[in-house]
Design an enzyme around this catalytic site. Structure first.
Site, PDB file in Angstrom:
ATOM      1  N   LYS A 247     -11.298  -1.465   7.245  1.00  0.00           N
ATOM      2  CA  LYS A 247     -11.808  -2.380   5.789  1.00  0.00           C
ATOM      3  C   LYS A 247     -12.784  -3.440   6.143  1.00  0.00           C
ATOM      4  O   LYS A 247     -13.657  -3.040   6.907  1.00  0.00           O
ATOM      5  CB  LYS A 247     -10.564  -2.720   5.165  1.00  0.00           C
ATOM      6  CG  LYS A 247      -9.470  -1.577   5.108  1.00  0.00           C
ATOM      7  CD  LYS A 247     -10.010  -0.522   4.063  1.00  0.00           C
ATOM      8  CE  LYS A 247      -9.152   0.624   4.002  1.00  0.00           C
ATOM      9  NZ  LYS A 247      -7.830   0.928   4.565  1.00  0.00           N
TER      10      LYS A 247
ATOM     11  N   TYR B 188       0.993  -1.353  -0.045  1.00  0.00           N
ATOM     12  CA  TYR B 188      -0.105  -0.062  -0.105  1.00  0.00           C
ATOM     13  C   TYR B 188       0.912   1.298  -0.060  1.00  0.00           C
ATOM     14  O   TYR B 188       1.987   1.294   0.591  1.00  0.00           O
ATOM     15  CB  TYR B 188      -0.605  -0.001   1.399  1.00  0.00           C
ATOM     16  CG  TYR B 188      -1.594   1.074   1.515  1.00  0.00           C
ATOM     17  CD1 TYR B 188      -2.297   1.920   0.687  1.00  0.00           C
ATOM     18  CD2 TYR B 188      -1.651   1.569   2.894  1.00  0.00           C
ATOM     19  CE1 TYR B 188      -3.219   2.947   0.837  1.00  0.00           C
ATOM     20  CE2 TYR B 188      -2.341   2.915   3.102  1.00  0.00           C
ATOM     21  CZ  TYR B 188      -3.210   3.397   2.080  1.00  0.00           C
ATOM     22  OH  TYR B 188      -3.713   4.637   2.525  1.00  0.00           O
TER      23      TYR B 188
HETATM   24  C1  LIG Z   1      -3.517  -3.063   2.804  1.00  0.00           C
HETATM   25  C2  LIG Z   1      -3.460  -1.716   3.644  1.00  0.00           C
HETATM   26  N1  LIG Z   1      -2.872  -1.648   4.826  1.00  0.00           N
HETATM   27  C3  LIG Z   1      -3.050  -0.493   5.580  1.00  0.00           C
HETATM   28  C4  LIG Z   1      -3.962   0.659   5.284  1.00  0.00           C
HETATM   29  C5  LIG Z   1      -3.868   1.659   6.084  1.00  0.00           C
HETATM   30  O1  LIG Z   1      -5.052   1.688   6.900  1.00  0.00           O
HETATM   31  P1  LIG Z   1      -5.942   2.996   7.715  1.00  0.00           P
HETATM   32  O2  LIG Z   1      -6.219   4.107   6.369  1.00  0.00           O
HETATM   33  O3  LIG Z   1      -6.728   2.487   8.435  1.00  0.00           O
HETATM   34  O4  LIG Z   1      -4.816   3.738   8.484  1.00  0.00           O
HETATM   35  C6  LIG Z   1      -4.450   0.463   4.173  1.00  0.00           C
HETATM   36  C7  LIG Z   1      -5.576   1.536   3.714  1.00  0.00           C
HETATM   37  O5  LIG Z   1      -6.058   1.542   2.541  1.00  0.00           O
HETATM   38  C8  LIG Z   1      -4.546  -0.792   3.375  1.00  0.00           C
HETATM   39  O6  LIG Z   1      -4.985  -0.826   2.125  1.00  0.00           O
END
Ligand SMILES: Cc1ncc(COP(=O)(O)O)c(C=O)c1O
Length: 394
Positions: free
Chosen positions: A207, A109
């Site tokens: 998510k 990400y």
């Molecule tokens: C695979 C993955 N890890 C971590 C995150 C980060 O999460 P957050 O937006 O809750 O901080 C995301 C966000 O889209 C993600 O897709």
């Protein structure tokens, strides 16, 4: 007592009677009192468990932590204010008392790449990227760079590569490194990395786990060796999740396996429909028998659930054409994020991987005509019909 005193104290600090609430209440107190100072002293000294101050520990988050620990077969967890803060604390805990060097998957990400390069690297952590789907390459890089930590996503964002967790855990162990796995895309319904030898699992609970698009949160679940380090760091840094968000997450998580099963089934149908559409250049989906990691996928996802993200490229489309296609969607929501009950589409170049240079994106294989679909729980016919009409109109 005078009215000013009554206004402050009346009704508060009631001890619960014998009734037990059937679900976890939202507990908003930031501090906790005891009858005797002696008790508070033992709690502060961590001789006995108990709440003292909500940056350290609090009842609603503790309930969520128990739930996530059970689902991921962990020793304990830490509920965090976002997926990114969960990843941050997981990496800090993994590197405490270890070499300040991370071997990171070359497909991650975008914000995770930024965390590595813009936060950790300037603080002296060496970051090396490697293809975690190629064990020989990881072994070679581990020998060369002697990492303190290996970082990967179970299913990478957005091209859905799948690295062999057990093999990577063995390499990490032999190298004296901790394996940190972001399990956001797969969820513990598909795979539980700690059972395969990982040391810390991180989630964006924003998510699939919370699942309704109304809470931002994260969780880091760890083995016994890393839990106290993670908790000590958190007591100092304070990236904790608030009680209302913990409550919403727990509420969402009760139905997460049901939602996820439906989303995975819907995604399979959407992916095969897209694969046969003449307007689509390429579909990325782990159930594809021609997927580059098919052998790992078969072994790692034996239940036949492959996640609910489908990425695809529109044949020969420019950025403007991708925008027109997405503007034409009527049901599918144009938004960042994923894993919600509603189907969502995102343009990685513009959002999740925007911060990366075009060269870095190109190296990762993220092209201008790529979109990422997070398939929801709606009737799959309606999702397909919406994409079909948008493909006709762009
Ligand atoms: C695979 C993955 N890890 C971590 C995150 C980060 O999460 P957050 O937006 O809750 O901080 C995301 C966000 O889209 C993600 O897709």
């Amino acid at each position: 007592m005078k009215i000013h005193t009554t206004a402050v104290h009346a009704g508060d600090r009631k001890k619960p009677g014998p009734a037990v609430p059937t679900t976890t209440p939202i507990s908003t107190a930031t501090a906790f009192t005891y009858d005797k100072m002696e008790e508070l002293d033992r709690i502060f000294g961590r001789e006995v468990p108990g709440y003292s101050y909500s940056r350290y520990d609090s009842p609603t988050s503790a309930a969520l932590e128990e739930l996530t620990t059970a689902l991921e077969s962990g020793y304990g967890s830490l509920a965090c204010a976002s997926g990114m803060s969960a990843l941050h604390i997981a990496l800090l805990a993994a590197l405490t008392d270890r070499r300040k060097s991370i071997l990171a998957a070359d497909a991650l990400y975008g914000a995770t790449v930024s965390l590595l390069m813009k936060v950790l690297e300037p603080m002296g952590v060496a970051v090396h990227f490697v293809d975690v789907c190629n064990l020989a390459a990881v072994e070679k890089a581990a020998t060369e760079h002697k990492p303190g930590c290996i970082l990967m996503e179970t299913v990478s964002n957005p091209l859905l590569r799948v690295g062999p967790i057990a093999g990577l855990a063995a390499i990490a162990k032999a190298a004296g490194a901790a394996l940190v796995v972001d399990n956001t895309f797969a969820t513990p319904l598909l795979v539980r990395p700690l059972e395969l030898g990982a040391n810390i699992v991180a989630h964006s609970v924003t998510k699939y786990l919370a699942g309704h698009g109304d809470v931002l949160g994260g969780v880091a679940i760890s083995d016994e060796a890393h839990l106290e380090t993670m908790r000590s760091l958190s007591r100092i840094i304070g990236p904790v999740l608030g009680p209302f968000e913990s409550y919403l997450t727990m509420r969402g998580m009760k139905t997460f396996p049901l939602r996820m099963e439906r989303q995975c089934a819907n995604a399979c149908r959407v992916a095969s429909w897209l694969a046969s559409h003449p307007g689509i250049e390429r579909v990325y989906f782990p159930a594809d028998p021609a997927h580059p990691d098919a052998a790992t996928i078969q072994q790692q996802f034996p239940q036949g659930l492959y996640g609910a993200i489908v990425s695809f490229e529109l044949k020969g489309a420019t950025r403007d054409e991708v925008f027109r296609f997405m503007d034409a969607l009527k049901l599918v929501v144009r938004a960042t994020s994923l894993g919600d009950v509603h189907t969502m589409m995102l343009y990685p170049v513009m959002s999740s991987h925007r911060e990366l240079s075009p060269k870095h994106r190109e190296r990762m294989g993220i092209r201008e005509n790529l979109v990422r679909l997070s398939v929801g729980i709606e009737a799959v016919e309606d999702i397909i019909a919406d994409i079909e009409q948008a493909l006709k109109r762009y």
